[in-house]
Design a protein around this motif. Structure first.
Motif, PDB file in Angstrom:
ATOM      1  N   GLU D 111       0.835  -1.201   0.000  1.00  0.00           N
ATOM      2  CA  GLU D 111       0.000   0.000   0.000  1.00  0.00           C
ATOM      3  C   GLU D 111       0.866   1.245   0.000  1.00  0.00           C
ATOM      4  O   GLU D 111       2.007   1.217   0.440  1.00  0.00           O
ATOM      5  CB  GLU D 111      -0.905   0.035   1.248  1.00  0.00           C
ATOM      6  N   ALA D 112       0.272   2.334  -0.491  1.00  0.00           N
ATOM      7  CA  ALA D 112       0.991   3.594  -0.512  1.00  0.00           C
ATOM      8  C   ALA D 112       0.151   4.653   0.178  1.00  0.00           C
ATOM      9  O   ALA D 112      -0.672   5.309  -0.461  1.00  0.00           O
ATOM     10  CB  ALA D 112       1.295   4.014  -1.945  1.00  0.00           C
ATOM     11  N   PRO D 113       0.314   4.834   1.451  1.00  0.00           N
ATOM     12  CA  PRO D 113      -0.484   5.829   2.194  1.00  0.00           C
ATOM     13  C   PRO D 113      -0.242   7.235   1.652  1.00  0.00           C
ATOM     14  O   PRO D 113      -1.144   8.040   1.581  1.00  0.00           O
ATOM     15  CB  PRO D 113       0.001   5.698   3.625  1.00  0.00           C
ATOM     16  N   ASP D 114       0.962   7.535   1.252  1.00  0.00           N
ATOM     17  CA  ASP D 114       1.222   8.817   0.606  1.00  0.00           C
ATOM     18  C   ASP D 114       2.348   8.644  -0.408  1.00  0.00           C
ATOM     19  O   ASP D 114       2.927   7.569  -0.523  1.00  0.00           O
ATOM     20  CB  ASP D 114       1.559   9.909   1.636  1.00  0.00           C
ATOM     21  N   ALA D 115       2.667   9.741  -1.091  1.00  0.00           N
ATOM     22  CA  ALA D 115       3.622   9.653  -2.193  1.00  0.00           C
ATOM     23  C   ALA D 115       4.998   9.226  -1.731  1.00  0.00           C
ATOM     24  O   ALA D 115       5.786   8.694  -2.518  1.00  0.00           O
ATOM     25  CB  ALA D 115       3.729  11.004  -2.901  1.00  0.00           C
ATOM     26  N   GLY D 116       5.327   9.450  -0.457  1.00  0.00           N
ATOM     27  CA  GLY D 116       6.673   9.133   0.007  1.00  0.00           C
ATOM     28  C   GLY D 116       6.734   7.897   0.877  1.00  0.00           C
ATOM     29  O   GLY D 116       7.780   7.610   1.454  1.00  0.00           O
ATOM     30  N   THR D 117       5.648   7.152   0.986  1.00  0.00           N
ATOM     31  CA  THR D 117       5.639   6.009   1.906  1.00  0.00           C
ATOM     32  C   THR D 117       5.026   4.793   1.224  1.00  0.00           C
ATOM     33  O   THR D 117       4.073   4.900   0.472  1.00  0.00           O
ATOM     34  CB  THR D 117       4.782   6.335   3.159  1.00  0.00           C
ATOM     35  N   VAL D 118       5.658   3.650   1.529  1.00  0.00           N
ATOM     36  CA  VAL D 118       5.088   2.410   1.055  1.00  0.00           C
ATOM     37  C   VAL D 118       5.027   1.446   2.220  1.00  0.00           C
ATOM     38  O   VAL D 118       5.981   1.337   2.993  1.00  0.00           O
ATOM     39  CB  VAL D 118       5.939   1.806  -0.067  1.00  0.00           C
ATOM     40  N   VAL D 119       3.891   0.759   2.336  1.00  0.00           N
ATOM     41  CA  VAL D 119       3.746  -0.205   3.423  1.00  0.00           C
ATOM     42  C   VAL D 119       3.524  -1.585   2.808  1.00  0.00           C
ATOM     43  O   VAL D 119       2.629  -1.772   1.984  1.00  0.00           O
ATOM     44  CB  VAL D 119       2.546   0.162   4.329  1.00  0.00           C
ATOM     45  N   ILE D 120       4.383  -2.525   3.188  1.00  0.00           N
ATOM     46  CA  ILE D 120       4.235  -3.879   2.677  1.00  0.00           C
ATOM     47  C   ILE D 120       3.922  -4.812   3.834  1.00  0.00           C
ATOM     48  O   ILE D 120       4.616  -4.792   4.856  1.00  0.00           O
ATOM     49  CB  ILE D 120       5.514  -4.341   1.968  1.00  0.00           C
ATOM     50  N   THR D 121       2.885  -5.587   3.658  1.00  0.00           N
ATOM     51  CA  THR D 121       2.505  -6.534   4.697  1.00  0.00           C
ATOM     52  C   THR D 121       2.739  -7.946   4.175  1.00  0.00           C
ATOM     53  O   THR D 121       2.422  -8.261   3.035  1.00  0.00           O
ATOM     54  CB  THR D 121       1.008  -6.380   5.032  1.00  0.00           C
ATOM     55  N   LEU D 122       3.359  -8.767   5.044  1.00  0.00           N
ATOM     56  CA  LEU D 122       3.656 -10.140   4.650  1.00  0.00           C
ATOM     57  C   LEU D 122       2.636 -11.100   5.228  1.00  0.00           C
ATOM     58  O   LEU D 122       2.012 -10.811   6.246  1.00  0.00           O
ATOM     59  CB  LEU D 122       5.043 -10.530   5.142  1.00  0.00           C
ATOM     60  N   LYS D 123       2.499 -12.233   4.558  1.00  0.00           N
ATOM     61  CA  LYS D 123       1.625 -13.271   5.096  1.00  0.00           C
ATOM     62  C   LYS D 123       2.326 -13.986   6.229  1.00  0.00           C
ATOM     63  O   LYS D 123       1.745 -14.368   7.218  1.00  0.00           O
ATOM     64  CB  LYS D 123       1.293 -14.300   4.008  1.00  0.00           C
ATOM     65  N   ASN D 124       3.603 -14.216   6.026  1.00  0.00           N
ATOM     66  CA  ASN D 124       4.374 -14.870   7.066  1.00  0.00           C
ATOM     67  C   ASN D 124       5.748 -14.227   7.092  1.00  0.00           C
ATOM     68  O   ASN D 124       6.157 -13.537   6.157  1.00  0.00           O
ATOM     69  CB  ASN D 124       4.477 -16.372   6.780  1.00  0.00           C
ATOM     70  N   LYS D 125       6.431 -14.468   8.171  1.00  0.00           N
ATOM     71  CA  LYS D 125       7.724 -13.807   8.312  1.00  0.00           C
ATOM     72  C   LYS D 125       8.681 -14.294   7.230  1.00  0.00           C
ATOM     73  O   LYS D 125       8.664 -15.453   6.834  1.00  0.00           O
ATOM     74  CB  LYS D 125       8.299 -14.096   9.698  1.00  0.00           C
TER      75      LYS D 125
END
Ligand SMILES: Nc1ncnc2c1ncn2[C@@H]1O[C@H](COP(=O)(O)OP(=O)(O)OP(=O)(O)O)[C@@H](O)[C@H]1O
Ligand SMILES: Nc1ncnc2c1ncn2[C@@H]1O[C@H](COP(=O)(O)OP(=O)(O)OP(=O)(O)O)[C@@H](O)[C@H]1O
Ligand SMILES: [Mg+2]
Ligand SMILES: [Mg+2]
Lengths: 255, 314, 282, 469, 321
Positions: D111-125
């Motif tokens: 996901e990209a909450p804003d132009a300068g940030t990206v958030v990646i979520t994993l299913k597992n470590k």
């Protein structure tokens, strides 16, 4: 009648001059007819390019006429199957002009002479080769030699031996003595006459030398530019030629 | 002549068609998956499947062939599986290299062979003849890649006269010619040796002819007789061999382009076969076939130019 | 009365090239044959720690990059390379020559067809064919031989057709036709023996090509399989050892040159003694 | 103008590292033309790149990246979080042809909450997640230019693509607008594709090229070592060279046979003969330069007699096995030596040198082989052994699969290293394959060129730090 | 002007010309006859300095008083075409098939006489007219294969005449041609020789042509000159038994009828064949075939015996009436 050529014409298609023009056609032999009996000799004379060899090739069934028929012993050569033709070939044989080119340089003379016999599977081939060699005045031992070991005259004898080894009824000799000098030429002509007497050969004898033709032929045919100018018994043609070209040949040869 | 042209053109098209069928068939019986070659050992199965779809590899063979051949007819040879650019672009990029090499190889072959062959014939059964025969026998025996290595070692690494490989393109003609020297020699020495022998024997054959004697009887010098009368008449068999050799030179570039890292078609076809890049292999083999057939055709036309007698027979 | 004009037999003066060629070929064939019975060492016996050894009493030419005896490798290589080259040239040569003879004998569209097929063969990269064979039957020396034979077919077809067409115009061929021989018999009895000279010359050239083609295929894993050595493979493996151990490239290279020159000279010599025209000239 | 000419063995067919596995794409373009969120130091340490910084949630599943500001693509378009989003979506898509899709497998969402940030979520470590993001496969490409990347690559890196003469050379020029352009000394880099080792040596010796990383012919090193113009670096790569055995088929489904093979081979001899001594032996499937490395080379000491006996006991003595070898010098040379060694132990190995396409199809895809020799060049690839029976190893071992699960989800480095060591020991114990040596990275570099990495934990080589005198 | 003195040409395996002595002066027209292989061509080639490389030459060959027997190739090159020119037997193959006949004829003019292209072409045209080639302007640009045998032979004559040689050698110039053409060519040669005051050496085995073309005749057998003399006299009353045999073997164009037994008369011949030249019998080469052979013939070589204005080499010579 052993050979009957009736109204034979042979044309060669020449290369097109331009892409869209039809190719020009050269009539090498035009409406030629002749007949030949057993034991007789027909001479054909004419200038270079007059169609003598073409006619000979057709008689030998090396090529087919565009029009007309050629019958050998009553059979139309161009109606025979290739097998039948091959079997019939022993009956008519040919002697070529060039005593150097007409023998395979890599084969012994005996091998070359025996060649037509192998086609027939003749059991007594070796004997007949010896016989043929003797008939043409060579020795049986010469069979083991190669063509280049012989003189031109001897080679022409070998070529004749090959032609008569199957005891043919007809011999076509296309300028068979033209390349030989006078004394050898005389020997070969004598040989041909001997063979004719011995075997009852019919001969088609092609030459441009009237003197030679005169000494051996019963009948004569004169050709120019593919056309038959005149033909008839040799003595009458030679004694009273009806065509100017024949006359000019005669004057040139005589004198 | 017109008939001749027509017959040859039909032959040309049929040959190419047959080549295309054969290549297509061969490439398809070969084990090897283009997708796997491209994506490598770690690729997942669905990535491979996706790529196969993209490349159209999942269609039935006949459909693929049909689509290929119909496109090829209008000059579209498809997109290279591995390079992902139109095959025609790839070929256009590399053709100049290979043509340069093959043509310079041909020039080298012909010039050297004619000089040596005629010299040998002129000195028949003398030292010069034996020398040429020996050297040409040696030339045939020396492996091309081995010669290439030796040339590089001497002229590039030690003497530094010439570059060891690479091709800068024709924008700098001097550099381009320098770059072509070693590959040309390595590529063409064998052919040249072969041709020198053909030239010699065919010249000897001509020298036995009567008209050569006539020319000598006219008081011409040996040199003049050789170049004016013997050579032109010896050309027919020479040209036959030259036609075959041009094809051999084009295919010979596969090895030479590798050793001299030249960007030509030889290397391309090598890579494409390894990569199972069907459109590229297909187009290249067709191109080679076209070159071979054209070379033979040109040879046939050359006969007509060289020998006025043959015009009558074409 | 049979005083024939046989020139005085020129004694047993065989041409130099024939003698030299025969000696070289005998050398190579001898080494190859000997290798079946005996080699100085087991040619597969390696001793990596003794690689690039200099020649000495045990290893007459030293050892290779895996410490194997070079002489033994060369001898076995002779056997393999000869087998490849001879088999490929004989196979490709006989098929190609047969096709060429056929084309010349029948002429017309058959000739056109054969020549177009030859064109295809010319254009078709041998590499592709070799890969195909390897893929279908597995890589092996036999398949290398087949692939190389395949590239030889069109070459011989062309050479023999051109030569045969010439012979077909000779009068002795017409004489053979008059004798009732069919085209195949004429091709066998007259054409083939008389085109032998150019075909033999071509064969000696193709012989060299075959040895090297095997090397190129080996390089891709399509030729002789280890541990059998061939000269071509030895040579290509020695490529990168040029600076360190040039002898590893020189010896197989020399062997190839010797074999090819041997067959070449032999071919020349054979032609010289069998061509009656040249004999006459002498 | 400073120009650097680099020789490469392999020419890529495409210039898009996210669509093609060819190592030379990464060697030339990754982290030079293209950049990723992270990059890697020679030591293997993960460093920021397009992501200035990042945080990881406590459960190890959520990564928040802060992106660098003011970055522009070479075509002048701006870089922002939308590009990251696009690049990941593209790589993860159903029809994606990304050659390392497994890198993205653990990702649940981007996901990209804003132009300068990206958030990646994993299913597992995923312990290797940040490391993997540095790879070329995870390059951040722009939607506008992505379609042309195969031929005209557009990235954000220190060098711009200039030209590519296929079959000959590829040229990069310095990107004056790069964030750290001041640190880049080289103005122009020319890659020359020279596949033939002898030709490459000639090019080096005649000063045609300045550097040849990945020089393929260890036998030629003495020549360069004795030449003062060159420095020769032998480093390590991620490539483990193994004598792979088909575990799914007799006789190699029998662990004793596999152990016998391991006993029969003599790594020193192989390394001496095939690599001219320029390689480090390995006893398991892990690079010696790695942090978790354990030396297991002594587990099966070379003993031909013992191996012979083991083969006899297993009832396979005197049988013939095929060894299908791909056309790489390291493999064909090793094969000849292994053949001789197996012969000594009573096994007749039939070596079949095969062409690469054939190998991929028959060996890799169809598992139609007894033994083969291959280098596994990817980093962190012990997971190959957990790929199940369909993978060409034919190896399926529940115990190892569980172990690999643990390894790949363990975020703590120390613990993970312990697990990796256990994995190495297990693979050695099972003698899944005979482990031969680590592929060396041989670079021959002119002495006036500095900054090439000695060893490489990854396939790329940043050019930004290279200087030419 | 041309003088051979005990001149021999020998090969390893044969002696092609044995101690021939002979002079040719301006205006001579000399015929040479003899069986195949008797050395006629070798005699001609020797006069051109073109004996095969394999041949060993001995004796003297004087041209305008200079001994040319051991002259170099370049000295000969200066003489050929200008001093002595030759037309060869086979008109079909003696012309370069790839050169236009006009160029072939113009070549020596440009090379030897330094004519410009235009001059040479004009001269070639004159020559073509002189030798009687019809429509000469167009013919200049034709290739040999486009011409008839007789025309080609004329081109060869034009070529030989180009540089106005003192001696023209014609080696069997008419063998391959038909009777008409043969006659015309023979007349042409005679006319040209007379008009130009050129010497002519006319080699043939056709006695009729020789009779027409020459004033004197030379009969050769097995490398030896066996008889010479005025043509008409020799042909009418041959002295040497070989000459007699040769004349007898010639067929005549009158029709031969079959005899009463249906057989035709045989031509007279010389029995046996030409001896192999390597059988270096010391005596007369004709011994063994000779009808009037004597014991000494096989061992002693007969010398040329003078018979007034003719001569012959025979032990059993009957002086002609
Ligand atoms: N295969 C062919 N194709 C085209 N034209 C041909 C062919 N064979 C012969 N001719 C032509 O046919 C004509 C007759 O030729 P032929 O060989 O029969 O003459 P000839 O009378 O035997 O002459 P010569 O006395 O020179 O042998 C010539 O003009 C010749 O050029
Ligand atoms: N190069 C050569 N080597 C050996 N002998 C040769 C050579 N050239 C010619 N002869 C021999 O020299 C002899 C004379 O040959 P020449 O050509 O002068 O004969 P000719 O009288 O011209 O015969 P023809 O009438 O057949 O032309 C022949 O016996 C021939 O075999
Ligand atoms: Mg004729
Ligand atoms: Mg003569």
């Amino acid at each position: 009648m052993i050979l009957e050529v009736r109204n034979v014409t042979r044309r060669y298609r020449l290369p097109r001059r331009a892409l869209l023009q039809p190719p020009p056609v050269l009539v090498a032999v035009e409406n030629a007819s002749l007949t030949l009996e057993r034991g007789q000799t027909l001479g054909i004379v004419g200038e270079s390019g007059s169609g003598k060899s073409t006619l000979a090739r057709m008689v030998m069934a090396f090529e087919a006429p565009d029009e007309g028929t050629i019958r050998f012993d009553g059979k139309d050569l161009n109606r025979l199957s290739s097998g039948e033709l091959r079997r019939l070939r022993q009956q008519f044989q040919m002697v070529f002009q060039d005593p150097y080119g007409s023998l395979d340089p890599r084969r012994t003379v005996g091998w070359s002479i025996a060649e037509p016999l192998r086609v027939l599977d003749a059991p007594d081939a070796a004997k007949r080769v010896d016989e043929a060699l003797t008939q043409v005045g060579l020795r049986a031992a010469d069979a083991a030699k190669y063509p280049h070991e012989f003189s031109g005259g001897q080679r022409q004898r070998i070529a004749i031996a090959r032609a008569i080894v199957t005891r043919p009824a007809l011999l076509v000799a296309d300028e068979a003595v033209s390349a030989l000098d006078v004394s050898v030429q005389a020997q070969i002509l004598n040989l041909l006459m001997d063979l004719q007497d011995e075997l009852g050969l019919a001969m088609l004898f092609i030459s441009h030398d009237l003197a030679v033709v005169a000494s051996i032929c019963d009948h004569l045919m004169v050709m120019q530019h593919g056309k038959t100018l005149e033909s008839g018994p040799a003595h009458s043609v030679l004694a009273a030629p009806s065509h100017a070209y024949t006359r000019s040949l005669l004057t040139a040869a005589g004198a | 002549m017109g008939y001749f042209l027509l017959r040859r053109s039909v032959g040309f098209v049929l040959t190419l068609l047959a080549v295309s069928v054969v290549v297509f068939a061969v490439m398809n019986v070969l084990p090897g998956d283009p997708a796997l070659t491209i994506l490598g050992l770690d690729a997942t199965e669905d990535a491979l499947q996706a790529l196969r779809d993209q490349l159209g590899l999942n269609d039935p063979l006949l459909i693929r062939y049909w689509s290929w051949i119909t496109h090829a007819l209008v000059g579209d040879f498809g997109v290279s599986h591995s390079f992902r650019v139109p095959v025609s672009d790839l070929i256009a990029e590399r053709l100049p290299m290979t043509i340069s090499l093959a043509v310079s190889g041909m020039i080298f072959t012909v010039i050297l062979a004619l000089i040596l062959g005629i010299a040998a014939a002129a000195n028949h059964r003398k030292a010069g003849d034996w020398g040429v025969m020996f050297v040409s026998q040696l030339g045939i025996a020396i492996p091309a890649f081995w010669l290439a290595m030796l040339l590089v070692l001497i002229f590039a690494v030690n003497l530094r006269w010439l570059p060891p490989g690479g091709f800068p393109g024709w924008s700098d003609p001097v550099a381009a010619m320098r770059a072509l020297i070693l590959p040309t020699v390595a590529l063409a020495l064998v052919q040249s040796s072969v041709l020198a022998r053909v030239t010699r024997s065919s010249a000897l054959e001509v020298m036995r002819q009567d008209y050569v004697r006539t020319a000598r009887a006219t008081g011409f010098s040996r040199q003049r007789v050789l170049w004016r009368h013997v050579l032109p008449n010896a050309l027919v068999p020479i040209v036959t061999i030259v036609g075959m050799q041009f094809a051999a030179l084009v295919t010979g570039t596969i090895v030479i382009e590798n050793v001299f890292y030249l960007p030509g078609l030889g290397r391309l076809i090598f890579q494409s076969i390894a990569n199972r890049d069907l459109p590229t292999v297909q187009a290249l083999v067709m191109l080679f076939a076209a070159i071979v057939v054209t070379a033979n055709f040109i040879v046939d036309l050359l006969y007509l130019v060289i020998d006025p007698r043959l015009k009558a027979r074409a | 009365m049979t005083a024939t004009t046989v020139p005085k037999a020129p004694g047993l003066k065989l041409p130099v090239n024939l003698i030299l060629g025969a000696v070289l070929v005998a050398l190579v064939i001898g080494a190859a044959a000997l290798s079946l019975l005996w080699t100085p060492h087991d040619y597969t016996a390696m001793n990596v720690r003794n690689k690039f050894a200099a020649p000495d009493a045990t290893f007459w030419l030293g050892t290779d990059q895996l410490g194997r005896d070079l002489v033994s490798q060369l001898m076995v290589g002779a056997r393999n390379s000869m087998a490849v080259a001879l088999a490929a040239v004989l196979l490709g040569g006989s098929i190609g020559t047969a096709l060429g003879l056929l084309a010349a004998a029948i002429g017309g569209w058959v000739e056109d067809l054969v020549m177009r097929i030859a064109d295809i063969g010319f254009a078709f990269p041998a590499l592709l064919f070799a890969i195909m064979l390897a893929a279908v039957f597995g890589p092996s020396l036999t398949n290398a031989v087949l692939a190389i034979a395949f590239i030889n077919i069109p070459v011989f077809a062309r050479v023999s057709r051109a030569a045969a067409n010439q012979i077909w115009t000779r009068e002795y061929v017409a004489a053979a036709r008059a004798a009732g021989l069919n085209r195949f018999a004429i091709s066998r009895d007259h054409i083939l023996p008389n085109i032998a000279a150019p075909v033999i010359v071509q064969a000696t050239i193709e012989f060299a090509v075959a040895i090297l083609a095997e090397a190129a295929l080996s390089y891709l894993g399509l030729g002789a399989q280890p541990p059998s050595p061939t000269w071509g493979r030895m040579l290509s493996e020695a490529q990168t050892l040029m600076y360190q151990a040039p002898q590893l490239a020189i010896y197989p290279g020399l062997c190839i040159v010797i074999a090819v020159m041997g067959f070449g000279l032999l071919g020349d010599g054979l032609r010289d003694v069998t061509d009656p025209r040249l004999v006459r000239e002498r | 103008e400073t120009k650097l000419v680099v020789g490469l063995q392999q020419e890529p067919t495409s210039l898009d590292p996210t669509a093609d596995a060819t190592a030379s794409i990464d060697g030339m373009l990754t982290q030079n033309v293209y950049e990723s969120l992270t990059t890697v130091a020679p030591s293997g340490e993960v460093l920021p790149q397009l992501a200035d910084s990042w945080t990881v949630s406590d459960d190890g599943l959520t990564y928040t990246f802060k992106l660098a500001q003011g970055v522009k693509y070479h075509d002048g378009t701006d870089f922002d979080s939308a590009d990251v989003l696009f690049a990941f979506k593209r790589a993860m898509a159903e029809d994606s042809t990304n050659p390392s899709k497994s890198i993205f497998k653990p990702i649940a969402s981007v996901e990209a909450p804003d132009a300068g940030t990206v958030v990646i979520t994993l299913k597992n470590k995923d312990a290797f997640f940040l490391f993997n993001l540095a790879q070329g496969d995870a390059s951040i490409v722009a939607e506008e230019s992505v379609d042309g990347n195969a031929t005209t690559p557009i990235g954000t890196g220190a060098f711009k693509y200039d030209s590519w003469t296929r079959g000959d050379r590829l040229t990069l020029v310095k990107n004056p607008d790069w964030r750290h352009a001041a640190d880049v000394q080289v103005d122009k880099v020319e890659f020359r594709f020279i596949a033939d080792a002898a030709a490459a040596a000639a090019a080096l010796l005649s000063d045609e090229i300045d550097a040849y990383p990945g020089f393929p012919a260890p036998e030629m090193l003495p020549q360069f070592e004795s030449d003062p113009r060159f420095s020769v670096n032998v480093g390590s790569t991620e490539g483990e060279v193994i004598l792979a055995m088909n575990n799914s088929k007799p006789p190699f489904n029998n662990v004793e046979v596999r152990r016998a093979v391991s006993t029969a081979i003599d790594r020193d001899e192989i390394i001496e003969g095939a690599m001219y001594g320029v390689a480090v032996p390995i006893g398991s499937f892990y690079p010696p330069h790695g942090k978790a490395y354990v030396d297991l080379t002594a587990v099966y000491p070379h003993d031909a007699e013992k191996a012979k006996k083991m083969f006899e006991d297993a009832g396979v003595a005197g049988t013939t096995m095929t060894l299908r070898v791909p056309p790489f010098a390291y493999a064909t040379r090793s094969a000849e030596i292994i053949q001789a060694e197996l012969k000594e132990a009573g096994i007749d190995a039939k070596v079949e040198n095969v062409e690469w396409g054939f190998w991929l199809d028959e060996v890799y895809k169809k598992q139609n082989y007894d033994m083969t020799i291959i280098a596994h060049t990817s980093p962190n690839d012990m997971g190959n052994f957990a790929k199940g029976p369909k993978y060409f190893y034919g190896y399926d071992d529940a115990k190892f699969n569980a172990l690999w699960d643990n390894i790949s989800t363990e975020a703590d480095e120390t613990k993970r290293n312990e697990l990796l060591k256990e994995g190495q020991r297990y693979l050695t114990d099972q003698a899944v394959h005979a482990f031969l040596f680590q592929m060396p990275q041989i670079s021959i570099i002119k002495t006036n060129v500095k900054g090439f990495w000695q060893s490489s934990p990854v396939l790329f080589q940043p050019l930004a730090g290279i200087t030419v005198n | 002007m041309f003088e051979l003195d005990r001149f021999s040409v020998a090969f390893d395996t044969a002696t092609a010309l044995r101690e021939a002595s002979l002079t040719i002066s301006p205006g001579d027209r000399l015929g040479v006859v003899g069986e195949s292989g008797s050395g006629k061509t070798m005699l001609a080639l020797s006069l051109m300095g073109m004996a095969p490389d394999a041949a060993q030459v001995s004796g003297r060959l004087l041209i305008d008083g200079n001994d040319m027997a051991s002259a170099s190739e370049s000295e000969w090159q200066r003489l050929r075409a200008r001093k002595v020119a030759m037309i060869f037997q086979e008109p079909m193959s003696a012309l370069n098939p790839l050169r236009r006949v006009g160029d072939t004829v113009a070549d020596p003019l440009r090379i030897h006489l330094n004519m410009s292209n235009a001059q040479a072409e004009a001269r070639a045209l004159d020559l073509f007219r002189e030798v009687g080639i019809p429509n000469p302007e167009a013919r200049l640009r034709q290739f040999p294969h486009e011409m008839s045998g007789g025309q080609r032979q004329r081109v060869l004559i034009a070529l030989a005449l180009a540089c106005d040689p003192a001696l023209l050698i014609a080696d069997e110039p008419t063998t391959a041609l038909d009777a008409n053409v043969k006659l015309r060519i023979t007349h042409l040669l005679v006319r040209l020789a007379e008009q130009r005051g050129m010497a002519l050496l006319f080699i043939s085995h056709d006695l009729a042509s020789v009779a027409r073309a020459t004033k004197d005749i030379l009969v050769m057998y097995g490398g030896d000159i066996v008889e010479r003399g005025p043509t008409q006299e020799v042909l009418k009353a041959p002295a040497h038994p070989y000459t007699r045999g040769l004349l007898g073997a010639r067929p005549d164009p009158a029709p031969h009828q079959r005899g009463a037994d249906g057989k035709r008369a045989r031509l007279p011949t010389i029995p046996g064949t030409v001896p192999a030249l390597h059988d270096l019998a010391p005596g007369c080469r004709f011994s063994g075939r000779c009808p009037i052979e004597r014991p000494e013939c096989a061992t002693v070589r007969p010398a040329m015996r003078d018979l007034g204005h003719r001569s012959a080499a025979c032990h059993a010579l009957e002086v002609p009436a």
